[in-house]
Design an enzyme around this catalytic site. Structure first.
Site, mmCIF file in Angstrom:
data_model
loop_
_atom_site.group_PDB
_atom_site.id
_atom_site.type_symbol
_atom_site.label_atom_id
_atom_site.label_comp_id
_atom_site.label_asym_id
_atom_site.label_seq_id
_atom_site.Cartn_x
_atom_site.Cartn_y
_atom_site.Cartn_z
ATOM 1 N N HIS A 28 0.826 -1.208 0.000
ATOM 2 C CA HIS A 28 0.000 0.000 0.000
ATOM 3 C C HIS A 28 0.863 1.262 0.000
ATOM 4 O O HIS A 28 1.628 1.502 0.932
ATOM 5 C CB HIS A 28 -0.929 0.009 1.225
ATOM 6 C CG HIS A 28 -1.902 -1.124 1.247
ATOM 7 N ND1 HIS A 28 -1.721 -2.242 2.033
ATOM 8 C CD2 HIS A 28 -3.058 -1.310 0.582
ATOM 9 C CE1 HIS A 28 -2.727 -3.081 1.839
ATOM 10 N NE2 HIS A 28 -3.551 -2.534 0.959
ATOM 11 N N HIS A 35 -4.802 -5.781 -6.309
ATOM 12 C CA HIS A 35 -4.599 -7.041 -5.605
ATOM 13 C C HIS A 35 -5.940 -7.589 -5.111
ATOM 14 O O HIS A 35 -6.970 -6.923 -5.163
ATOM 15 C CB HIS A 35 -3.601 -6.895 -4.455
ATOM 16 C CG HIS A 35 -3.968 -5.855 -3.444
ATOM 17 N ND1 HIS A 35 -3.748 -4.501 -3.631
ATOM 18 C CD2 HIS A 35 -4.532 -5.948 -2.208
ATOM 19 C CE1 HIS A 35 -4.158 -3.821 -2.577
ATOM 20 N NE2 HIS A 35 -4.642 -4.684 -1.702
ATOM 21 N N CYS A 70 -12.583 -6.761 6.776
ATOM 22 C CA CYS A 70 -11.936 -6.760 5.469
ATOM 23 C C CYS A 70 -10.611 -7.498 5.604
ATOM 24 O O CYS A 70 -10.077 -7.620 6.700
ATOM 25 C CB CYS A 70 -11.659 -5.340 4.997
ATOM 26 S SG CYS A 70 -13.089 -4.259 4.938
ATOM 27 N N HIS A 72 -7.228 -9.868 3.269
ATOM 28 C CA HIS A 72 -6.606 -10.417 2.066
ATOM 29 C C HIS A 72 -6.422 -11.926 2.248
ATOM 30 O O HIS A 72 -5.980 -12.362 3.316
ATOM 31 C CB HIS A 72 -5.233 -9.784 1.837
ATOM 32 C CG HIS A 72 -5.241 -8.300 1.796
ATOM 33 N ND1 HIS A 72 -5.121 -7.523 2.936
ATOM 34 C CD2 HIS A 72 -5.371 -7.437 0.765
ATOM 35 C CE1 HIS A 72 -5.164 -6.246 2.596
ATOM 36 N NE2 HIS A 72 -5.313 -6.161 1.299
ATOM 37 N N GLU A 90 -9.889 -11.308 14.148
ATOM 38 C CA GLU A 90 -10.139 -9.905 14.490
ATOM 39 C C GLU A 90 -11.260 -9.726 15.504
ATOM 40 O O GLU A 90 -11.211 -8.823 16.342
ATOM 41 C CB GLU A 90 -10.488 -9.102 13.233
ATOM 42 C CG GLU A 90 -9.344 -8.951 12.257
ATOM 43 C CD GLU A 90 -9.648 -7.969 11.147
ATOM 44 O OE1 GLU A 90 -10.633 -7.193 11.271
ATOM 45 O OE2 GLU A 90 -8.918 -7.965 10.142
ATOM 46 N N TYR A 107 -12.749 -1.731 -6.379
ATOM 47 C CA TYR A 107 -12.704 -0.306 -6.080
ATOM 48 C C TYR A 107 -11.266 0.199 -5.998
ATOM 49 O O TYR A 107 -10.323 -0.571 -5.858
ATOM 50 C CB TYR A 107 -13.429 0.006 -4.763
ATOM 51 C CG TYR A 107 -12.628 -0.353 -3.534
ATOM 52 C CD1 TYR A 107 -11.894 0.616 -2.853
ATOM 53 C CD2 TYR A 107 -12.569 -1.665 -3.064
ATOM 54 C CE1 TYR A 107 -11.132 0.286 -1.735
ATOM 55 C CE2 TYR A 107 -11.818 -1.997 -1.954
ATOM 56 C CZ TYR A 107 -11.099 -1.017 -1.302
ATOM 57 O OH TYR A 107 -10.340 -1.339 -0.212
ATOM 58 N N GLU A 117 -5.853 2.411 -1.810
ATOM 59 C CA GLU A 117 -6.346 1.031 -1.804
ATOM 60 C C GLU A 117 -6.816 0.736 -3.217
ATOM 61 O O GLU A 117 -7.519 1.557 -3.837
ATOM 62 C CB GLU A 117 -7.510 0.860 -0.819
ATOM 63 C CG GLU A 117 -7.096 0.527 0.600
ATOM 64 C CD GLU A 117 -6.580 -0.892 0.768
ATOM 65 O OE1 GLU A 117 -6.254 -1.543 -0.246
ATOM 66 O OE2 GLU A 117 -6.496 -1.348 1.908
ATOM 67 N N GLU A 119 -8.275 -2.665 -5.121
ATOM 68 C CA GLU A 119 -8.574 -4.078 -4.870
ATOM 69 C C GLU A 119 -9.712 -4.608 -5.736
ATOM 70 O O GLU A 119 -10.694 -3.905 -5.984
ATOM 71 C CB GLU A 119 -8.970 -4.275 -3.398
ATOM 72 C CG GLU A 119 -7.875 -3.901 -2.418
ATOM 73 C CD GLU A 119 -8.307 -4.068 -0.965
ATOM 74 O OE1 GLU A 119 -7.414 -4.229 -0.117
ATOM 75 O OE2 GLU A 119 -9.525 -4.032 -0.680
ATOM 76 N N TRP A 165 -15.219 2.414 0.379
ATOM 77 C CA TRP A 165 -15.567 1.140 -0.249
ATOM 78 C C TRP A 165 -16.856 0.567 0.338
ATOM 79 O O TRP A 165 -17.668 -0.009 -0.380
ATOM 80 C CB TRP A 165 -14.418 0.139 -0.157
ATOM 81 C CG TRP A 165 -14.050 -0.294 1.238
ATOM 82 C CD1 TRP A 165 -14.599 -1.309 1.961
ATOM 83 C CD2 TRP A 165 -13.050 0.298 2.084
ATOM 84 N NE1 TRP A 165 -14.004 -1.400 3.204
ATOM 85 C CE2 TRP A 165 -13.047 -0.430 3.300
ATOM 86 C CE3 TRP A 165 -12.147 1.344 1.927
ATOM 87 C CZ2 TRP A 165 -12.184 -0.120 4.353
ATOM 88 C CZ3 TRP A 165 -11.297 1.647 2.968
ATOM 89 C CH2 TRP A 165 -11.326 0.928 4.157
#
Length: 198
Positions: A28, A35, A70, A72, A90, A107, A117, A119, A165
């Site tokens: 980032h 990604h 959110c 990855h 989390e 977005y 961002e 993605e 987003w």
């Protein structure tokens, strides 16, 4: 002495095909490469949606309210498994399934400091009847349950404090119906190639 392997994100082309990996810690910046990521919406038995405030230590959008979770996927990790893994990490949420509802969401958003961002970020619905949340303070600063109507109305009125987003996702998700628990599940074949189950 054991060393921890760096966390990698999956780089993708415009068609969502994996083209490599990069360390999350370096991906980032002002020219963030496209990604693979995911967003999730946790919904309780009453149809309320869990929204969270990102920890202030986060590199991107610290302290900003957003959807439930959110993240990855690791290289080769199915997206639904990645969703459940991050929810457990989390928020202490032990859910059974994560279902794609916006499989092609994508977005690009720019922070005030220029960090980007960028993605391909399929959106998943997670039904969670326990409604017990135990957030990690280094990931989540605050959380709350809101009705879907409240969320939609705030976005429509321009008063929402949710991430850019998340607001884009809400506008698309409201087309799926007024009850999040009844949103239709998308065919996994519609996910980007890098995210499809093997």
């Amino acid at each position: 002495m054991r060393t921890t392997s760096p966390e990698l994100v999956v780089l993708v082309d415009d068609d969502g095909v994996a083209v490599g990996t990069q360390e999350k810690a370096t991906v980032h910046h002002e020219d963030t490469p496209l990604h693979l990521a995911f967003s999730s919406y946790v919904v309780d038995a009453d149809g309320r949606v869990l929204v969270t405030r990102r920890a202030w230590e986060k590199i991107t959008w610290p302290g900003v309210w957003t959807n439930s979770c959110c993240g990855h996927p690791a290289p080769g990790e199915p997206l639904d498994r990645a969703v459940l893994r991050r929810l457990a990490h989390e928020l202490g949420i032990d859910a059974d399934a994560a279902d794609p509802v916006l499989p092609r969401f994508r977005y690009r958003a720019v922070m005030d400091n220029g960090v980007v961002e960028h993605e391909i970020c399929p959106v998943f619905l997670v039904r969670y009847d326990a409604a017990v949340v135990d957030p990690r303070p280094d990931e989540v600063a605050e959380h709350r349950w809101q009705t879907w109507t409240e969320i939609v109305d705030d976005v429509a009125s321009g008063t929402s404090e949710l991430s850019p987003w998340c607001q884009d996702q809400v506008r698309q998700l409201q087309q799926l119906g007024p009850d999040p628990r009844s949103w239709p599940v998308s065919d996994a074949a519609l996910l980007p190639p890098a995210a499809r189950p093997l």
